[in-house]
Design a protein around this motif. Structure first.
Motif, PDB file in Angstrom:
ATOM      1  N   LYS A 305       9.900  -2.767   6.161  1.00 25.58           N
ATOM      2  CA  LYS A 305       9.576  -1.353   7.020  1.00 25.58           C
ATOM      3  C   LYS A 305       8.744  -0.855   6.994  1.00 25.58           C
ATOM      4  N   VAL A 306       8.066  -0.683   8.597  1.00 23.33           N
ATOM      5  CA  VAL A 306       6.414  -0.572   8.924  1.00 23.33           C
ATOM      6  C   VAL A 306       6.794   1.282   9.585  1.00 23.33           C
ATOM      7  N   VAL A 307       5.753   1.139   9.145  1.00 24.43           N
ATOM      8  CA  VAL A 307       5.266   2.226  10.316  1.00 24.43           C
ATOM      9  C   VAL A 307       4.457   2.170  10.867  1.00 24.43           C
ATOM     10  N   LEU A 308       4.292   2.697  12.473  1.00 25.84           N
ATOM     11  CA  LEU A 308       3.086   1.927  13.276  1.00 25.84           C
ATOM     12  C   LEU A 308       2.522   3.431  13.943  1.00 25.84           C
ATOM     13  N   LEU A 309       3.758   4.157  14.023  1.00 28.08           N
ATOM     14  CA  LEU A 309       3.428   5.408  15.059  1.00 28.08           C
ATOM     15  C   LEU A 309       2.657   7.051  14.200  1.00 28.08           C
ATOM     16  N   LYS A 310       2.462   6.733  12.918  1.00 28.06           N
ATOM     17  CA  LYS A 310       2.183   7.492  12.023  1.00 28.06           C
ATOM     18  C   LYS A 310       0.929   7.068  11.172  1.00 28.06           C
ATOM     19  N   PRO A 311       0.472   7.140  10.499  1.00 23.95           N
ATOM     20  CA  PRO A 311      -0.364   6.359   9.291  1.00 23.95           C
ATOM     21  C   PRO A 311       0.571   5.905   9.324  1.00 23.95           C
ATOM     22  N   PHE A 312      -0.102   3.947   8.719  1.00 22.11           N
ATOM     23  CA  PHE A 312       0.226   3.109   8.339  1.00 22.11           C
ATOM     24  C   PHE A 312       0.644   2.975   7.425  1.00 22.11           C
ATOM     25  N   GLN A 313       2.257   2.518   7.217  1.00 17.12           N
ATOM     26  CA  GLN A 313       2.349   2.155   5.578  1.00 17.12           C
ATOM     27  C   GLN A 313       4.329   0.707   5.835  1.00 17.12           C
ATOM     28  N   PHE A 315       6.232  -1.044   3.422  1.00 20.43           N
ATOM     29  CA  PHE A 315       7.773  -1.110   2.806  1.00 20.43           C
ATOM     30  C   PHE A 315       8.056  -2.645   2.895  1.00 20.43           C
ATOM     31  N   ALA A 316       8.409  -3.327   1.069  1.00 19.09           N
ATOM     32  CA  ALA A 316       9.456  -4.121   1.192  1.00 19.09           C
ATOM     33  C   ALA A 316      10.532  -4.038   0.457  1.00 19.09           C
ATOM     34  N   ASP A 317      11.448  -4.334   0.753  1.00 18.75           N
ATOM     35  CA  ASP A 317      12.672  -3.552  -0.061  1.00 18.75           C
ATOM     36  C   ASP A 317      12.429  -2.407  -1.329  1.00 18.75           C
ATOM     37  N   ASP A 318      11.818  -0.914  -0.831  1.00 11.81           N
ATOM     38  CA  ASP A 318      12.021  -0.251  -0.738  1.00 11.81           C
ATOM     39  C   ASP A 318      10.657   0.339  -1.208  1.00 11.81           C
ATOM     40  N   SER A 319       9.499  -0.645  -1.653  1.00 11.09           N
ATOM     41  CA  SER A 319       8.477  -0.526  -2.435  1.00 11.09           C
ATOM     42  C   SER A 319       7.296  -0.656  -1.793  1.00 11.09           C
ATOM     43  N   GLU A 320       6.205   0.593  -1.484  1.00  9.37           N
ATOM     44  CA  GLU A 320       5.260   0.533  -0.070  1.00  9.37           C
ATOM     45  C   GLU A 320       4.089  -0.386  -0.821  1.00  9.37           C
ATOM     46  N   ILE A 321       3.878  -0.863   0.285  1.00 11.35           N
ATOM     47  CA  ILE A 321       2.837  -1.664  -0.168  1.00 11.35           C
ATOM     48  C   ILE A 321       1.134  -1.602  -0.079  1.00 11.35           C
ATOM     49  N   LEU A 322       0.651  -1.058  -0.414  1.00 19.06           N
ATOM     50  CA  LEU A 322      -0.859   0.331  -0.400  1.00 19.06           C
ATOM     51  C   LEU A 322      -1.842  -0.357  -0.155  1.00 19.06           C
ATOM     52  N   SER A 323      -2.154  -1.680  -0.839  1.00 16.82           N
ATOM     53  CA  SER A 323      -3.555  -1.842  -1.200  1.00 16.82           C
ATOM     54  C   SER A 323      -3.784  -3.319   0.155  1.00 16.82           C
ATOM     55  N   GLY A 324      -5.169  -3.977   0.330  1.00 22.29           N
ATOM     56  CA  GLY A 324      -4.704  -4.833   0.891  1.00 22.29           C
ATOM     57  C   GLY A 324      -4.733  -5.235   2.559  1.00 22.29           C
ATOM     58  N   TRP A 325      -4.351  -3.550   3.232  1.00 23.56           N
ATOM     59  CA  TRP A 325      -4.762  -4.369   4.709  1.00 23.56           C
ATOM     60  C   TRP A 325      -6.238  -4.167   5.498  1.00 23.56           C
ATOM     61  N   LEU A 383       9.538 -13.099   3.958  1.00 23.73           N
ATOM     62  CA  LEU A 383       9.368 -12.832   5.108  1.00 23.73           C
ATOM     63  C   LEU A 383       9.020 -13.734   5.975  1.00 23.73           C
ATOM     64  N   ILE A 384       7.974 -14.151   5.888  1.00 30.06           N
ATOM     65  CA  ILE A 384       7.882 -15.064   7.514  1.00 30.06           C
ATOM     66  C   ILE A 384       7.768 -16.310   6.743  1.00 30.06           C
ATOM     67  N   CYS A 399      10.899  -0.896  12.084  1.00 30.83           N
ATOM     68  CA  CYS A 399       9.873  -0.168  12.328  1.00 30.83           C
ATOM     69  C   CYS A 399      10.070   0.325  13.824  1.00 30.83           C
ATOM     70  N   ASP A 400       9.347   1.207  13.008  1.00 34.92           N
ATOM     71  CA  ASP A 400       8.800   3.121  14.748  1.00 34.92           C
ATOM     72  C   ASP A 400       9.037   2.787  16.194  1.00 34.92           C
ATOM     73  N   LEU A 401       8.236   1.969  15.852  1.00 35.68           N
ATOM     74  CA  LEU A 401       7.300   1.084  16.935  1.00 35.68           C
ATOM     75  C   LEU A 401       8.247   0.362  18.070  1.00 35.68           C
ATOM     76  N   LEU A 402       9.477  -0.577  17.361  1.00 29.96           N
ATOM     77  CA  LEU A 402      10.465  -1.511  17.802  1.00 29.96           C
ATOM     78  C   LEU A 402      11.363  -0.564  18.543  1.00 29.96           C
ATOM     79  N   THR A 403      12.073   0.960  17.487  1.00 26.89           N
ATOM     80  CA  THR A 403      13.016   1.795  17.505  1.00 26.89           C
ATOM     81  C   THR A 403      12.530   2.395  18.751  1.00 26.89           C
ATOM     82  N   LEU A 404      11.011   2.828  19.124  1.00 26.34           N
ATOM     83  CA  LEU A 404      10.833   2.964  20.467  1.00 26.34           C
ATOM     84  C   LEU A 404      11.024   2.132  21.105  1.00 26.34           C
TER      85      LEU A 404
END
Length: 528
Positions: A305-313, A315-325, A383-384, A399-404
């Protein structure tokens, strides 16, 4: 007509003899899917009634049939005995079964219990998965849709995915009416039963020795052809056929073509089939193993799960990956792969490092890709996928952008006014001032501009529709969305000023008119 079962439970059915019967005329027994009723066969019955006797019925808890109480462990035998009692009541000795969805499972249980009565099985959109785990996930997803015990929410998910008919059509209306007759308890009971018995059902299908045809719809999003073909391969007695330009209820979308394929299947010669070549079976063994139920413990890639249309977030398997981006272009590389699910390394280097020498660019890509894989724990999640030539996303992405992007495409193509309005209202929920904050690179500029133009087109359409209904306030609110994308959109200011005047908002009209006058020198220089 009604048949009275034990304890007063009624089974609603329709039996019709062929219009041109003879002593050799065969009978078709039609079993509908979960949530539907015997009327779902209405569109294919006219093609059958010339040459076949037909029996269709509402199985327990559906249509006009009763429900009664029963232990979950006895459901299979109950549905089997209902059908057996019905065919005995009508003195039908042998017959073909044509079943859809969950009806296929009833047909398989019946065939196992009474193999001498079933000439062949035609299974439409057989609801089997590669593992019981997947079956439970699917059952849980559907139960979540009706957690407030509202069958309408579930119907809004299922029905648009089973047919290509448009919302608001009589054909869709009939399916919604069928769903409204099924109770929450009956539906959940069946979901739990089918998920719990999935392994047994798969084994029963694999061992079924009677002539079998598995039909799938070319555009079925639930059980697409490539998945159904894998399931079909588990049974050497099963033939497989795709019906084009149809969805899950292919007999509803394409009744004539479906009937032609069924006729061809019935006419096929089964008694003189050559035995399977042992060498070919050995060569196919690995492929057939893909649907072996012994592989229940296979690794299922986590949902991304990737959020792009709001602050970037992320999630892999419901766990948020917070750092390293913020390092090694991890965020940009992920966005690129989301928008280009499969790409060559050379193309990626050209887009992300176009000013760098090719060798250095490929080294840079290697470093950045390794960093992204570490963030996503790719050794475990898978995943890749990457090779020397290509890189691609291997997981289902939310991904919200892909859905849009998808919803915008559907809205632009939609011709039904009510459905178009539904898509647009959903799209408006994504629009806000800073929605494109993460589309700020040169390589994705064209995507952003194209989407902005498409959204402006939909906004103007909706504003015109609302204004035509006299809803000037709503039309003005729509047009303000345009200014989020292009603050110098002359036409939007002019339309807002005109609508304010029509709405007797004279002060607002003068304010917007003054903005129009300021923009007039730049008229014609806007994007649209």
């Amino acid at each position: 007509m009604e048949y009275i079962w034990e304890n007063g439970l009624t089974l609603n059915y329709e039996y019709a003899q062929a219009k041109q019967p003879n002593p050799e005329t065969e009978t078709l027994v039609l079993i509908h899917g979960m949530g539907f009723d015997l009327r779902c066969w209405d569109r294919i019955i006219p093609y059958m009634e010339e040459e076949y006797h037909t029996l269709r019925y509402d199985f327990r808890g559906h249509g006009l049939s009763g429900t009664g109480e029963i232990a979950l462990s006895k459901l299979a035998s109950l549905y089997t005995e209902h059908l057996h009692a019905l065919v005995q009541h009508l003195n039908i000795e042998q017959f073909h079964i044509l079943s859809h969805g969950a009806g296929c499972i009833i047909g398989l249980f019946f065939s196992k219990a009474y193999p001498g009565k079933v000439r062949s099985n035609v299974l439409v959109s057989l609801p089997l998965f590669n593992s019981t785990n997947t079956a439970y996930k699917y059952a849980d997803y559907r139960k979540d849709l009706i957690k407030h015990q509202s069958m309408r929410t579930l119907a809004d998910h299922v029905i648009p995915n089973v047919t290509l008919f448009r919302q608001g059509s009589p054909e869709m209306g009939m399916l919604y009416e069928a769903f409204s007759r099924v109770t929450f308890d009956v539906y959940v009971e069946l979901l739990d039963f089918f998920a719990g018995a999935h392994s047994d059902i798969m084994e029963m299908f694999k061992q079924h020795t009677g002539p079998t045809l598995l039909l799938t719809g070319e555009r079925d999003p639930m059980y697409p052809p490539y998945l159904s073909s894998l399931i079909a391969s588990a049974n050497p007695n099963c033939r497989f056929m795709t019906i084009y330009n149809s969805s899950n209820m292919l007999f509803y979308d394409q009744p004539e073509e479906t009937y032609k394929q069924i006729q061809m299947f019935f006419a096929s010669e089964w008694s003189h089939r050559a035995p399977l070549d042992p060498l070919l079976m050995d060569l196919h063994a690995d492929f057939l193993g893909m649907v072996d139920t012994d592989q229940e413990q296979q690794v299922i890639p986590p949902r991304l799960k990737v959020v792009l249309l709001k602050p970037f977030q992320v999630f892999a398997d419901d766990s948020e990956i917070l750092s390293g981006w913020g390092r090694r272009r991890a965020k940009e590389l992920l966005i690129y792969l989301l928008l280009n699910s499969a790409v060559t390394r050379d193309q990626l280097c050209e887009d992300l490092w176009k000013d760098m020498e090719p060798v250095k660019a490929r080294n840079q890509l290697r470093v950045c890709l390794n960093h992204l894989k570490q963030l996503l724990n790719n050794d475990e999640t898978k995943l890749i996928y990457s090779s020397n030539q290509q890189i691609s996303m291997q997981a289902t992405v939310n991904c919200d952008l892909l859905t849009l992007l998808e919803r915008t495409k559907l809205a632009l193509e939609e011709t039904n006014p009510e459905q178009k309005d539904k898509w647009i209202q959903e799209i408006f929920q994504y629009i806000h001032e800073d929605m494109f904050r993460n589309l700020n690179q040169e390589w994705n500029l064209n995507i952003r501009i194209r989407l902005e133009i498409q959204l402006i087109t939909l906004v103007y359409h909706q504003a015109d529709r609302l204004a035509g209904q006299g809803n000037y306030t709503g039309a003005i609110a729509c047009l303000k969305y345009v200014l989020l994308f292009n603050p110098e959109e002359y036409d939007a200011y002019e339309r807002i000023a005109h609508l304010c005047k029509q709405n007797n908002q004279m002060h607002e009209a003068r304010k917007w008119r003054s903005k129009v006058e300021k923009l007039q020198p730049a008229k014609g220089q806007n994007l649209v």
